[in-house]
Motif scaffolding. Structure first.
Motif, PDB file in Angstrom:
ATOM      1  N   SER B  31       0.853  -1.186   0.000  1.00 36.02           N
ATOM      2  CA  SER B  31       0.000   0.000   0.000  1.00 36.02           C
ATOM      3  C   SER B  31       0.886   1.232   0.000  1.00 36.02           C
ATOM      4  N   ARG B  33       0.780   3.453   2.028  1.00 34.50           N
ATOM      5  CA  ARG B  33       0.727   3.993   3.375  1.00 34.50           C
ATOM      6  C   ARG B  33       2.123   4.294   3.915  1.00 34.50           C
ATOM      7  N   GLU B  34       2.283   5.501   4.430  1.00 37.36           N
ATOM      8  CA  GLU B  34       3.548   5.824   5.063  1.00 37.36           C
ATOM      9  C   GLU B  34       3.405   5.549   6.545  1.00 37.36           C
ATOM     10  N   GLN B  36       4.432   5.679  10.348  1.00 39.27           N
ATOM     11  CA  GLN B  36       5.245   6.576  11.144  1.00 39.27           C
ATOM     12  C   GLN B  36       6.454   5.824  11.679  1.00 39.27           C
ATOM     13  N   ARG B  37       7.594   6.482  11.693  1.00 37.88           N
ATOM     14  CA  ARG B  37       8.793   5.805  12.183  1.00 37.88           C
ATOM     15  C   ARG B  37       8.698   5.639  13.691  1.00 37.88           C
ATOM     16  N   ASN B 326       2.902  -3.676  15.626  1.00 35.91           N
ATOM     17  CA  ASN B 326       1.990  -3.685  14.483  1.00 35.91           C
ATOM     18  C   ASN B 326       2.689  -3.535  13.142  1.00 35.91           C
TER      19      ASN B 326
END
Lengths: 397, 370
Positions: B31, B33-34, B36-37, B326
């Motif tokens: 995806s 989708r970025e 978050q680090r 996750n």
């Protein structure tokens, strides 16, 4: 003699005294209609279920549209990265026994928190109590809170409704004490206890104070039921003196219903007994767009259950992909807030709001022609642009 | 001279390894989708810890895992270089996750301090539950096959309370503390772990026949908690018998819950069954935070700088960490690469019967990422 002594020694359990812990029911004890104070105290001993920042939660999909809605919730939670692990427990509606229900209650005791659909009680047997009621009684979830708010863009008769319903959840007409004393004459007992009435009233006033609400309205029928509803009203009146900044008034249930449909804006926080609560909540849900939008929260001293606001199973529309998932999603947001995962709750509730108000993706029950999965896909699409830390703002619960 | 030559050679080797690593393509997420680090505290530990961490970081880098590390060198045998405990604790409380090598503990105390640094860290963060997942890995030759058990150990009380004194010269008393609260808590942790991971049985390990009060309390707490979990089988076993059963028939164990010292012994014993300290991952949980660390606590100090340590345990810790936050996709990628390398058996470190170096192994894992 020696034999007797030794037998006595064996019989006395080692370390007999010490930390009590209520686990399930004693032999012969059926699901009671309310808990004694001692029982309540004993329930506190179980440690919480938070490990390494992740929470375990019980999930009771229930019947009808419950299972499909729960799938959506899990999809969204997974996508948003909510640190929640669900323990899914299916309750077989056709089974006569209460094994599954007992297990579910035990699981909620362990986890402290549950997300729940409506559980069907199919059995027509007079001994079979409603499983939803049993769950609330057994866990002593004495208060039910529904925050009703109009959604912009959802067709409804009244705009800008913002009422908080606080309902006594265990006493009253739901005491499940009915009997036929003489053939043809059935008596049903309505139980009002001072303890539970004051717990609910206190919750209502505290809620009003916490959330800067101005007024608490106690709904009753004390003109007819002078003793039972009279007690409920009297307790609320007495407590209101401790909260001078909050206005307290009372209204009779029949008048309340009329006022609600004609001029709902006069209400702020409402404090009610059990049956009136369910009537009023359904009236308001009807006013702002039906059963598929609002979420309800049930609290006790130790446990919390989150569920759709009006307790409908929706068996007729199960599997047709037209059920409105918003109510269950709102319930899951409430759960995240309760557990302290505010960041996740905020992101998901914003996505729900955007879907409903900005993108106007509505299911048939509120006048749209989209399917349930359209809503979920749109929410996932919105979430894909948001960034959520896996464990933001987690606080100790 | 020879030393200088060797270090020069090693530098070249490392340089070539780094180059090799950076040619590996990044793993693309399906995806757009970025994510978050995520920041993770890193404690390299003593012995081969820093080498293993280097290996883990290279694998994470190659897989494009969005995790940043916040390194703190914490050491008891090297107090001059060590970071302050408060700083480390603050960092872990902030990040909620940490990956840690093993901190070695001297056998005797010079300052009269009875608590070790490890114990202090655990107590500060209340990391009460240690979970060691012992699993047979493909390509690792062992006596027993298909071992898959989880050992859950209480690690903030019991024999590790650091309460010892010499009341009369020549007589030392060491206190073992067992409390109902902590026993309940660890028992509940074990049962919740079993519920969450679809495990069938929980075995409580004890020695209540001798320590009737202390271990008796632990056992009773486990029994009480077991009543809340009617769908999970509960059994109890005395620790000496457990060790015997473990080496003769380890497949009978599923989840085990133990007090502190027994847990430590069984962790090591079980690790030995599946291939040693280099292949077993573990984690310590508090309510708030998790510290991932290898399951058997060996620093392997004799191998420092020899490039022979097995990074499998540390990489497995990494995969567990990713699943916890996750990021299961990355976790699966790394785990399947690792399993493939082990299964192929072409690149093996010394401890599992090969001749390859830590670096070769790391490179092999990276080449198998896809």
């Amino acid at each position: 003699m020696a034999l007797r002594l030794s037998s006595r020694f064996i019989k006395t359990p080692f370390l007999a005294r010490g930390y009590p812990l209520v686990v399930g029911k004693e032999k012969g004890e059926e699901i009671a209609h309310s808990k004694t104070t001692v029982q309540k105290k004993l329930l506190t001993r179980i440690p919480g279920a938070q490990y390494g920042g992740r929470h375990s939660c019980t999930m009771l999909p229930g019947g009808g549209i419950g299972p499909e809605l729960m799938t959506y919730v899990r999809d969204i939670f997974q996508y948003a990265g909510c640190p929640i692990d669900f323990e899914v427990i299916d309750i077989d509606p056709t089974s006569a026994g209460n094994d599954d229900l007992d297990y579910a209650i035990m699981s909620i005791k362990r986890n402290g928190v549950a997300l729940k659909g409506n559980i069907e009680t199919k059995s027509e047997d007079i001994d079979a109590t409603s499983r939803n009621v049993a769950l609330r009684n057994e866990l002593d979830l004495f208060v039910n809170v529904i925050h009703t708010r109009s959604f912009e863009g959802v067709p409804s008769r009244h705009k800008d409704i913002d009422i908080v319903l606080i309902r006594q959840n265990t006493d009253g007409e739901y005491a499940m004490l009915e009997h036929e004393s003489v053939r043809g004459i059935v008596e049903s007992m309505k139980v009002v206890t001072e303890e539970n009435a004051s717990r609910v009233a206190r919750y209502a006033f505290d809620y009003a104070r916490r959330n800067n609400r101005k007024r608490v309205t106690t709904v009753h029928k004390a003109n007819i039921m002078k003793l039972s509803d009279g007690l409920f009203l009297e307790v609320a009146n007495k407590l209101s003196k401790e909260y001078p900044e909050i206005e307290h008034n009372n209204m009779i249930i029949d008048n309340t219903c009329m006022q609600l449909v004609s001029n709902p804006k006069q209400f702020d926080v409402m404090n009610m007994t059990n049956l009136y609560g369910t009537i009023v909540s359904n009236v308001i849900c009807g006013l702002i767009g039906g059963a598929g939008l609002l979420s309800g929260r049930n609290y006790g001293d130790h446990y919390a259950i989150f569920e759709p606001g009006t307790r409908n199973t929706g068996t007729a529309i199960a599997g047709k992909n037209i059920a409105n998932p918003i109510a269950m999603l709102n319930a899951s947001v409430d759960m995240l807030n309760h557990l302290g995962h505010r960041e996740h709750a905020k992101v998901i509730s914003q996505a729900i709001h955007q879907t409903l108000v900005v993108d106007r993706i509505h299911t048939p029950d509120i006048g749209g022609n989209h399917s349930s999965t359209d809503i979920i896909e749109n929410i996932l699409r919105i979430l894909s642009k948001k960034r959520v830390h896996w464990n933001h703002d987690a606080i100790n619960v | 001279m020879s030393l200088a030559a060797r270090s020069l050679f090693r530098t070249f080797l490392q340089a070539s390894a780094t180059r090799g690593i950076h040619t590996t393509p990044r793993v693309e997420q399906s995806s757009s989708r970025e994510a978050q680090r995520v920041t993770c505290t890193l404690i390299p530990g003593d012995g081969v810890g820093p080498e293993l961490m280097y290996s883990l970081q290279e694998v994470f880098k190659a897989a494009g895992v969005p995790v940043d590390f916040e390194p703190y060198f914490l050491s008891e045998i090297n107090p001059v270089l060590s970071a302050k405990l408060e700083d480390v604790v603050a960092s872990i409380s902030k990040n909620k996750i940490c990956i840690k090598g093993i901190i070695s503990t001297p056998d005797y105390s010079t300052e009269g301090e009875l608590q070790t640094l490890n114990m202090k860290l655990r107590n500060e963060l209340d990391l009460y539950a240690n979970v060691v997942h012992v699993r047979s890995l493909p390509g690792v030759k062992t006596r027993h096959k298909n071992i898959d058990s989880v050992i859950i150990r209480e690690q903030t009380e019991g024999e590790y309370s650091a309460l010892e004194h010499e009341s009369v010269p020549g007589i030392v008393e060491c206190l073992k503390i067992i409390t109902a609260k902590k026993s309940m808590r660890i028992a509940k942790f074990a049962f919740d772990y079993a519920t969450k991971n679809n495990r069938k049985k929980v075995t409580a390990v004890h020695k209540a026949n001798i320590m009737k009060l202390g271990d008796g309390l632990f056992l009773r707490s486990c029994e009480e908690m077991a009543k809340l979990y009617p769908r999970i089988e509960f059994e109890k076993m005395i620790v000496d018998n457990t060790t015997m059963q473990m080496v003769s028939n380890p497949n009978q164990f599923d989840v085990m819950v133990t007090p502190n010292l027994y847990g430590n012994i069984i962790d090591n014993l079980a690790s030995g069954l599946v291939g040693g300290a280099g292949v077993v991952a573990g984690a310590s949980y508090s309510a708030e935070a998790v510290v991932f660390e290898p399951g058997a606590r060996h620093t392997f100090a004799e191998a420092v700088g020899k490039n022979v340590a097995n990074p499998t345990a540390m990489l497995l810790c990494g995969t567990k960490l990713l699943r916890h936050i996750n990021l299961p996709k990355y976790s699966d990628i790394i785990q399947s690469a690792l399993i493939k390398v082990l299964d192929d058996g072409k690149v093996r470190t010394k401890d599992i019967g090969g001749q390859s170096t830590t670096q070769d192994f790391t490179k092999a894992v990276i080449y198998n990422l896809h």
